[in-house]
Design a protein around this motif. Structure first.
Motif, PDB file in Angstrom:
ATOM      1  N   ILE A   1      11.605  -9.866  54.493  1.00 40.62           N
ATOM      2  CA  ILE A   1      12.272  -8.640  54.057  1.00 40.62           C
ATOM      3  C   ILE A   1      11.937  -8.385  52.585  1.00 40.62           C
ATOM      4  O   ILE A   1      12.206  -9.227  51.720  1.00 40.62           O
ATOM      5  CB  ILE A   1      13.801  -8.736  54.229  1.00 40.62           C
ATOM      6  CG1 ILE A   1      14.148  -9.221  55.649  1.00 40.62           C
ATOM      7  CG2 ILE A   1      14.454  -7.409  53.933  1.00 40.62           C
ATOM      8  CD1 ILE A   1      13.743  -8.297  56.746  1.00 40.62           C
ATOM      9  N   VAL A   2      11.358  -7.216  52.302  1.00 43.50           N
ATOM     10  CA  VAL A   2      10.978  -6.815  50.939  1.00 43.50           C
ATOM     11  C   VAL A   2      11.857  -5.642  50.520  1.00 43.50           C
ATOM     12  O   VAL A   2      11.970  -4.656  51.257  1.00 43.50           O
ATOM     13  CB  VAL A   2       9.494  -6.405  50.871  1.00 43.50           C
ATOM     14  CG1 VAL A   2       9.092  -6.069  49.439  1.00 43.50           C
ATOM     15  CG2 VAL A   2       8.615  -7.511  51.431  1.00 43.50           C
ATOM     16  N   PRO A   3      12.515  -5.688  49.365  1.00 45.57           N
ATOM     17  CA  PRO A   3      13.363  -4.565  48.927  1.00 45.57           C
ATOM     18  C   PRO A   3      12.522  -3.406  48.406  1.00 45.57           C
ATOM     19  O   PRO A   3      11.298  -3.487  48.288  1.00 45.57           O
ATOM     20  CB  PRO A   3      14.208  -5.185  47.813  1.00 45.57           C
ATOM     21  CG  PRO A   3      13.330  -6.254  47.237  1.00 45.57           C
ATOM     22  CD  PRO A   3      12.535  -6.800  48.395  1.00 45.57           C
ATOM     23  N   SER A   4      13.215  -2.317  48.080  1.00 46.35           N
ATOM     24  CA  SER A   4      12.575  -1.132  47.514  1.00 46.35           C
ATOM     25  C   SER A   4      13.443  -0.597  46.389  1.00 46.35           C
ATOM     26  O   SER A   4      14.670  -0.751  46.402  1.00 46.35           O
ATOM     27  CB  SER A   4      12.384  -0.058  48.590  1.00 46.35           C
ATOM     28  OG  SER A   4      12.043   1.193  48.017  1.00 46.35           O
ATOM     29  N   LEU A   5      12.816   0.058  45.422  1.00 44.56           N
ATOM     30  CA  LEU A   5      13.578   0.684  44.343  1.00 44.56           C
ATOM     31  C   LEU A   5      14.442   1.831  44.859  1.00 44.56           C
ATOM     32  O   LEU A   5      15.328   2.302  44.149  1.00 44.56           O
ATOM     33  CB  LEU A   5      12.625   1.193  43.260  1.00 44.56           C
ATOM     34  CG  LEU A   5      11.855   0.121  42.482  1.00 44.56           C
ATOM     35  CD1 LEU A   5      10.911   0.760  41.482  1.00 44.56           C
ATOM     36  CD2 LEU A   5      12.800  -0.828  41.774  1.00 44.56           C
ATOM     37  N   ARG A   6      14.180   2.291  46.088  1.00 44.09           N
ATOM     38  CA  ARG A   6      14.980   3.358  46.679  1.00 44.09           C
ATOM     39  C   ARG A   6      16.177   2.823  47.468  1.00 44.09           C
ATOM     40  O   ARG A   6      16.950   3.608  48.011  1.00 44.09           O
ATOM     41  CB  ARG A   6      14.103   4.230  47.589  1.00 44.09           C
ATOM     42  CG  ARG A   6      13.171   5.135  46.823  1.00 44.09           C
ATOM     43  CD  ARG A   6      12.117   5.773  47.718  1.00 44.09           C
ATOM     44  NE  ARG A   6      12.670   6.451  48.874  1.00 44.09           N
ATOM     45  CZ  ARG A   6      11.922   7.085  49.786  1.00 44.09           C
ATOM     46  NH1 ARG A   6      10.601   7.100  49.646  1.00 44.09           N
ATOM     47  NH2 ARG A   6      12.483   7.681  50.809  1.00 44.09           N
ATOM     48  N   ASP A   7      16.348   1.508  47.540  1.00 50.47           N
ATOM     49  CA  ASP A   7      17.532   0.943  48.182  1.00 50.47           C
ATOM     50  C   ASP A   7      18.737   1.151  47.271  1.00 50.47           C
ATOM     51  O   ASP A   7      18.822   0.557  46.184  1.00 50.47           O
ATOM     52  CB  ASP A   7      17.318  -0.547  48.469  1.00 50.47           C
ATOM     53  CG  ASP A   7      16.577  -0.779  49.763  1.00 50.47           C
ATOM     54  OD1 ASP A   7      17.064  -0.325  50.809  1.00 50.47           O
ATOM     55  OD2 ASP A   7      15.504  -1.409  49.729  1.00 50.47           O
ATOM     56  N   VAL A   8      19.668   1.988  47.716  1.00 51.10           N
ATOM     57  CA  VAL A   8      20.733   2.467  46.833  1.00 51.10           C
ATOM     58  C   VAL A   8      21.688   1.355  46.421  1.00 51.10           C
ATOM     59  O   VAL A   8      22.307   1.426  45.351  1.00 51.10           O
ATOM     60  CB  VAL A   8      21.493   3.621  47.525  1.00 51.10           C
ATOM     61  CG1 VAL A   8      22.252   3.120  48.737  1.00 51.10           C
ATOM     62  CG2 VAL A   8      22.421   4.330  46.559  1.00 51.10           C
ATOM     63  N   HIS A   9      21.812   0.298  47.206  1.00 50.97           N
ATOM     64  CA  HIS A   9      22.796  -0.748  46.924  1.00 50.97           C
ATOM     65  C   HIS A   9      22.213  -1.890  46.104  1.00 50.97           C
ATOM     66  O   HIS A   9      22.946  -2.807  45.733  1.00 50.97           O
ATOM     67  CB  HIS A   9      23.328  -1.323  48.237  1.00 50.97           C
ATOM     68  CG  HIS A   9      22.310  -2.117  48.993  1.00 50.97           C
ATOM     69  ND1 HIS A   9      21.218  -1.529  49.589  1.00 50.97           N
ATOM     70  CD2 HIS A   9      22.191  -3.449  49.229  1.00 50.97           C
ATOM     71  CE1 HIS A   9      20.488  -2.465  50.165  1.00 50.97           C
ATOM     72  NE2 HIS A   9      21.050  -3.635  49.960  1.00 50.97           N
ATOM     73  N   HIS A  10      20.911  -1.852  45.805  1.00 51.80           N
ATOM     74  CA  HIS A  10      20.248  -2.996  45.196  1.00 51.80           C
ATOM     75  C   HIS A  10      19.796  -2.662  43.775  1.00 51.80           C
ATOM     76  O   HIS A  10      19.720  -1.490  43.384  1.00 51.80           O
ATOM     77  CB  HIS A  10      19.048  -3.401  46.054  1.00 51.80           C
ATOM     78  CG  HIS A  10      18.486  -4.758  45.726  1.00 51.80           C
ATOM     79  ND1 HIS A  10      19.271  -5.876  45.580  1.00 51.80           N
ATOM     80  CD2 HIS A  10      17.207  -5.176  45.507  1.00 51.80           C
ATOM     81  CE1 HIS A  10      18.518  -6.909  45.306  1.00 51.80           C
ATOM     82  NE2 HIS A  10      17.258  -6.512  45.253  1.00 51.80           N
ATOM     83  N   CYS A  11      19.505  -3.703  43.012  1.00 52.73           N
ATOM     84  CA  CYS A  11      19.023  -3.556  41.632  1.00 52.73           C
ATOM     85  C   CYS A  11      17.769  -2.686  41.601  1.00 52.73           C
ATOM     86  O   CYS A  11      16.817  -2.917  42.356  1.00 52.73           O
ATOM     87  CB  CYS A  11      18.729  -4.931  41.053  1.00 52.73           C
ATOM     88  SG  CYS A  11      17.963  -4.908  39.422  1.00 52.73           S
ATOM     89  N   CYS A  12      17.745  -1.672  40.731  1.00 52.75           N
ATOM     90  CA  CYS A  12      16.632  -0.717  40.710  1.00 52.75           C
ATOM     91  C   CYS A  12      15.698  -0.946  39.528  1.00 52.75           C
ATOM     92  O   CYS A  12      15.151   0.004  38.962  1.00 52.75           O
ATOM     93  CB  CYS A  12      17.164   0.713  40.695  1.00 52.75           C
ATOM     94  SG  CYS A  12      18.208   1.104  39.274  1.00 52.75           S
ATOM     95  N   ILE A  13      15.520  -2.189  39.117  1.00 51.32           N
ATOM     96  CA  ILE A  13      14.620  -2.543  38.026  1.00 51.32           C
ATOM     97  C   ILE A  13      13.358  -3.161  38.622  1.00 51.32           C
ATOM     98  O   ILE A  13      13.414  -3.980  39.532  1.00 51.32           O
ATOM     99  CB  ILE A  13      15.276  -3.527  37.046  1.00 51.32           C
ATOM    100  CG1 ILE A  13      16.554  -2.915  36.471  1.00 51.32           C
ATOM    101  CG2 ILE A  13      14.329  -3.886  35.908  1.00 51.32           C
ATOM    102  CD1 ILE A  13      16.352  -1.644  35.680  1.00 51.32           C
ATOM    103  N   TYR A  14      12.204  -2.756  38.116  1.00 50.85           N
ATOM    104  CA  TYR A  14      10.912  -3.277  38.582  1.00 50.85           C
ATOM    105  C   TYR A  14      10.385  -4.288  37.567  1.00 50.85           C
ATOM    106  O   TYR A  14      10.377  -3.989  36.367  1.00 50.85           O
ATOM    107  CB  TYR A  14       9.921  -2.122  38.723  1.00 50.85           C
ATOM    108  CG  TYR A  14       8.580  -2.517  39.292  1.00 50.85           C
ATOM    109  CD1 TYR A  14       8.354  -2.477  40.666  1.00 50.85           C
ATOM    110  CD2 TYR A  14       7.544  -2.927  38.454  1.00 50.85           C
ATOM    111  CE1 TYR A  14       7.125  -2.832  41.191  1.00 50.85           C
ATOM    112  CE2 TYR A  14       6.322  -3.285  38.978  1.00 50.85           C
ATOM    113  CZ  TYR A  14       6.109  -3.226  40.340  1.00 50.85           C
ATOM    114  OH  TYR A  14       4.886  -3.588  40.865  1.00 50.85           O
ATOM    115  N   PRO A  15       9.977  -5.491  38.011  1.00 50.55           N
ATOM    116  CA  PRO A  15       9.970  -6.058  39.357  1.00 50.55           C
ATOM    117  C   PRO A  15      11.393  -6.298  39.871  1.00 50.55           C
ATOM    118  O   PRO A  15      12.313  -6.561  39.099  1.00 50.55           O
ATOM    119  CB  PRO A  15       9.220  -7.378  39.190  1.00 50.55           C
ATOM    120  CG  PRO A  15       8.474  -7.267  37.910  1.00 50.55           C
ATOM    121  CD  PRO A  15       9.330  -6.411  37.032  1.00 50.55           C
TER     122      PRO A  15
END
Length: 589
Positions: free
Chosen positions: A415-429
């Protein structure tokens, strides 16, 4: 903004142009996305370009249309064109929006006042959260405020159709062979496994990171091409010299051949920049943030006139150690790759995910690489908060559905997250998802970071859910003709040795550059690179790496595509190396 191919065909038909070729519509879709045009505007722009020139609509003329008309149109766009002029309709919408804000404020007042206008209310018979979580995770229709499935998705044509192929499928697969999957990283570096502090970047630390990138790639290029000495980009010289620097733009607009700057490193060029003249180079491909080595003259010290652009070189491929070779089973490995969103934009009942689960149970791939978004921040119901549960609960129920319903397949889920996942940290990496408490199957489910590099039975697979292709496609400049755009873009990723080499990044990106210097770079050149994008799906080979854009599982209201890959061990190395990717197919859901 979803793209409607039928609407575009109707708009063109009003001008007497009939389009029956799906490839033409796909190319027009790409141009609409890159240049931000509606179907009506695209038809008008094409007529304005082709009418006096007498051109017919085909793939070749669309390439010319892109370079000669649309790119110049985008570069010449002024800020005043982006202003919104209010009329009666927009003012009424604005007033309605203010009324909604008033209702929201009144929902926080005392009951006496709130009873005067009660439009935002809770259900009269609210369900227990415990009962909801137990009953909903096996019924994706319960995720949505309306159980009505998407009509456009249900009426899609040709599900299961193979739309792109690469190689030939192996005659025999080792479906029961053990598979080893782990995160691959450089020696001495630990993979990104947990959250980290961000928003603490200092400008001088970022400067050090950028300068180090120029120095590292510059040294590699200098050694590869046997260049004796590198010169400062601002030195006034009368003879041909070699310089290394980062490509920049001299303004806040988009890059073009007349606005290119070359910024040197701190050691040789003191971080200074100079305008770059590309008129003597017939073929080039540049984008902001690219590290390049060039030959040329700088007679006045104020402009570097380039005469040669060196082709960048990728990292070497991975060679397993002898002791690792003994632990790797022979035979091919089947992999299924899908990228979210996993529900259509007009419903959140996850019907496409259920169809994908059916495919997994039928084909039993050994590895399933599933990339976010799982709870898409751009979804209509998420934006309006029209959900029965919190974002975290919706994600947990989605993972529960995925794990429990694929248990009989025995597939390894990555399972790989995405910056568009609203519930998850939105910082790259992006760090991996937090493992839900209910998840007991530790061996079969692996949560990894975004981006990530995986070792699958000695085969290196790179994956990123960030749409770097879309971000780079609107910034890259290249003369007409030559190599197609997708091949150029994926080659840039491999030769710049980074999952996200673009700088400045897209507006939606929040990049921590010190962390990206460690966790967003390639440790080696991957054998297979997975780069999902809103642009057209493809399977291409660049620098010996098989690059796959599987598309997204859904596109607006309709279904999208996913990929099926067969990997096999190959002993050949060196210039005649054969890719371990035996075959790949892009399939409609």
């Amino acid at each position: 903004m979803p793209f409607d191919a039928q609407k575009l065909a109707e708009e063109l038909d009003t001008f007497g142009i009939t389009v029956d070729d799906s490839d033409l519509l796909d190319k027009l879709q790409e141009l609409c996305i890159v240049h931000g045009l509606t179907e009506e505007k695209m038809a008008e722009e094409w007529m304005a370009f082709s009418y006096n020139k007498g051109l017919e609509l085909c793939v070749d003329t669309l390439e010319r249309f892109d370079h000669e008309h649309l790119t110049k149109r985008s570069n010449s766009r002024t800020p005043t064109q982006n202003k919104v002029f209010q009329d009666a309709n927009t003012l009424s919408d604005f007033i309605a929006a203010e009324d909604e804000e008033d209702d929201l404020m009144e929902s926080y007042t005392t009951p006496a006042k709130a009873s005067q206008k009660r439009r935002l209310t809770t259900p009269e018979n609210p369900h227990s959260k415990r009962i909801l979580s137990q009953s909903s995770h096996l019924s994706p229709s319960s995720f949505s405020p309306s159980t009505t499935p998407s009509q456009k998705y249900s009426s899609r044509k040709n599900p299961g159709e193979v739309v792109a192929t690469f190689g030939s499928e192996p005659s025999g697969t080792s479906g029961q062979a053990p598979v080893r999957v782990h995160v691959f990283s450089r020696p001495g570096e630990e993979p990104l496994s947990q959250t980290y502090l961000h928003m603490f970047q200092k400008l001088h630390d970022m400067r050090e990171v950028f300068s180090q990138q120029i120095e590292d790639l510059g040294q590699q290029l200098q050694a590869h091409y046997n260049v004796e000495e590198l010169t400062s980009v601002t030195n006034s010289v009368q003879s041909t010299v070699t310089v290394v620097g980062r490509v920049c733009c001299d303004c806040n607009g988009k890059l073009n051949a007349k606005s290119v700057l070359l910024q040197g490193d701190l050691d040789i060029s003191a971080g200074l920049a100079t305008p770059l003249d590309l008129s003597q180079i017939p073929e080039f491909s540049l984008f902001p943030g690219q590290v390049a080595m060039l030959d040329g003259l700088n007679p006045t010290g104020k402009k570097f006139v380039a005469s040669k652009l060196y082709e960048a070189v990728p990292l070497p491929f991975y060679c397993p150690e002898p002791e690792e070779e003994e632990n790797i089973s022979d035979g091919s490995v089947t992999m299924l790759v899908a990228c979210g969103p996993f529900s259509t934009s007009d419903s959140i009942n996850y019907e496409p995910l259920c169809d994908l689960i059916t495919v997994i149970n039928r084909e039993r791939p050994q590895v399933c690489l599933l990339m976010g978004p799982f709870v898409d921040a751009k979804h209509e119901h998420v934006e309006k908060c029209q959900l029965k549960e919190t974002f975290a609960e919706l994600f947990a129920n989605t993972i529960r559905l995925l794990v429990e319903r694929t248990q009989s397949s025995g597939s390894r889920l990555v399972i790989v997250p995405s910056l568009r996942d609203v519930h998850h940290c939105c910082i790259y990496p992006q760090p991996p998802f937090t493992r839900p408490d209910f998840l007991k199957d530790l061996q079969r489910v692996t949560f990894v970071s975004e981006p990530c590099t995986l070792n699958v039975n000695g085969i290196v697979v790179g994956a990123t859910s960030t749409d770097i292709l879309f971000h780079m496609s609107s910034e890259e400049i290249s003369p007409p003709g030559g190599v197609d755009r997708f091949t150029r873009l994926v080659k840039h990723l491999l030769t710049q040795r980074s999952y996200y080499p673009l700088y400045p990044p897209a507006e939606e990106m929040n990049v921590n550059y010190e962390t990206a210097q460690v966790h967003a770079r390639f440790p080696v050149t991957p054998d297979v690179l997975i780069i999902p994008s809103d642009l057209r799906y493809f399977v291409k080979t660049a620098c010996g790496c098989v690059c796959i854009n599987p598309g997204r599982l859904t596109k607006g209201h309709v279904g999208g595509t996913f990929a099926r890959i067969a990997l096999g061990r190959v002993p050949s190395t060196g210039p005649n190396r054969v890719s371990p990717c035996l075959s790949a197919q892009i399939i409609k859901i």
